[in-house]
Design a protein around this motif. Structure first.
Motif: not given
Length: 384
Positions: A73, A76, A78, A80, A358
């Motif tokens: 994502s 954020d 993360k 998915t 990230a």
């Protein structure tokens, strides 16, 4: 009594037909149904706002590489969704899995919904090569190999596979017949798409409306524009902007080659052509992977009409594998510093401060310092 006996027999018969009357029912099977070939795009790798990253790694040197796909994502950071599959032992031509090729060239090995990966399988009996598809859901190779025959003929020799972005079909070059063909994954039937000249060593590079023919020595560096009207070609002397059906003598040099005339206009450094942002605008990497630049070309391919020499702030980081956002206003890219590997985004109207999306962890079962030494760098395949 006779009526009672008749009633009892009816009840017994009814119980037998219904498998009831206190008898233990046979449990329903919980086995998963057999995997079927893909028919619709899976949601997991098509979710808006995600970047798709690919890594290949080996936990043991004697094992084939494992392919890892992760949807991340942008909002954020993360993960998915993800999937991993081990490549077949007899798969050939897996240099793309060792971090050699740019994202757009690796992307064409996957079908549109990332259900299949194009692979070239070696036949240990004949020494031949056959282009197939690895189903990522279960690691099965499809379609099934044909039965061996007693015909006195040459071994199958198929190379250069890709999934066509427009049709979704598996395409390849048949070295025996000098033809470009496509293969139906359901029944294995092939269709002739193009016939090469007898002495040709041409390789087809797909684009949205067809394919671009290049030489096999240049195929791992050819980037075709979305409209198929221009491409970046390369050889031992440099990189060039080529127009469709244009003689090589008229190609224009991107990097000061002594054998071709240079582009005019505001030319900026372009050591590694990385990605077409549009049918006229190219994103490049230079400075050892530390910087990105852009150039927009004229219709006649002789001039740079607009350019940006630096998208990123100057740092000691190594940046690579860019992908463009759906609106074309940003790029996401992988950036490394020491053993740290991270995913960033930055607007294309820079220079601007990139935003970290990230940190990219090492593959399962590995530590960061171990992965930095033996695992090829991640490759970004797209931004949904």
């Amino acid at each position: 009594m006779r009526d009672l006996a008749r009633a009892t027999l009816c009840v017994i018969a009814a119980c037998a037909l219904a498998a009831g009357c206190g008898a233990e029912k046979e449990p329903k099977s919980t086995a998963a149904p057999p995997a079927k070939p893909s028919t619709t795009a899976p949601v997991v790798f098509a979710a808006p706002g995600t970047v798709l990253a690919m890594r290949c790694y080996q936990l043991e040197w004697q094992l084939p590489p494992t392919l890892l796909l992760q949807a991340i994502s942008v909002n954020d950071g993360k993960i998915t969704s993800q999937t991993s599959v081990q490549l077949p032992e007899n798969a050939k031509g897996t240099e793309w899995c060792r971090g050699r090729y740019a994202g757009p060239l690796v992307r064409q090995l996957f079908d549109r919904d990332f259900r299949h990966l194009a692979v070239t399988m070696a036949d240990p009996a004949t020494g031949g090569r056959r282009v197939m598809a690895l189903r990522l859901a279960d690691g099965a190779v499809v379609p099934q190999l044909p039965q061996a025959t007693d015909d006195f003929s040459s071994a199958t020799n198929e190379t250069d596979p890709f999934f066509h972005p427009a049709t979704g079909e598996l395409w390849f070059r048949d070295e025996e017949t000098k033809q470009l063909k496509s293969r139906d994954l359901k029944n294995g039937q092939t269709t002739i798409r193009h016939t090469f000249r007898e002495s040709s060593s041409g390789v087809a590079v797909p684009h949205s409306s067809g394919f671009w023919l290049t030489r096999w020595t240049q195929a791992d560096s050819t980037l075709v524009s979305p409209d198929g009207q221009r491409a970046i070609e390369g050889d031992f002397n440099g990189r060039y902007l080529a127009l469709r059906d244009q003689p090589q003598a008229e190609w224009r040099s991107l990097d000061g080659s002594v054998v071709r005339e240079e582009l005019s206009g505001p030319v900026v450094p372009c050591t590694y052509p990385a990605l077409w942002l549009s049918s006229h605008t190219l994103l490049c990497a230079y400075d050892g992977g530390g910087q990105f630049s852009t150039m927009t070309f004229s219709d006649n391919g002789k001039r740079v009409t607009e350019s940006k020499p630096a998208i990123l702030p100057h740092t000691d980081r190594r940046n690579y594998a860019p992908v463009a956002s759906p609106d074309g206003e940003k790029i996401a890219f992988v950036s490394t510093q020491g053993t740290q590997v991270a995913l960033f985004e930055v607007p294309l109207n820079g220079p601007a401060e990139p935003r970290k999306i990230a940190d990219l962890p090492p593959p399962p079962g590995m530590k960061s310092d171990q992965a930095a030494l033996i695992v090829p760098d991640p490759v970004l395949l797209g931004w949904n």
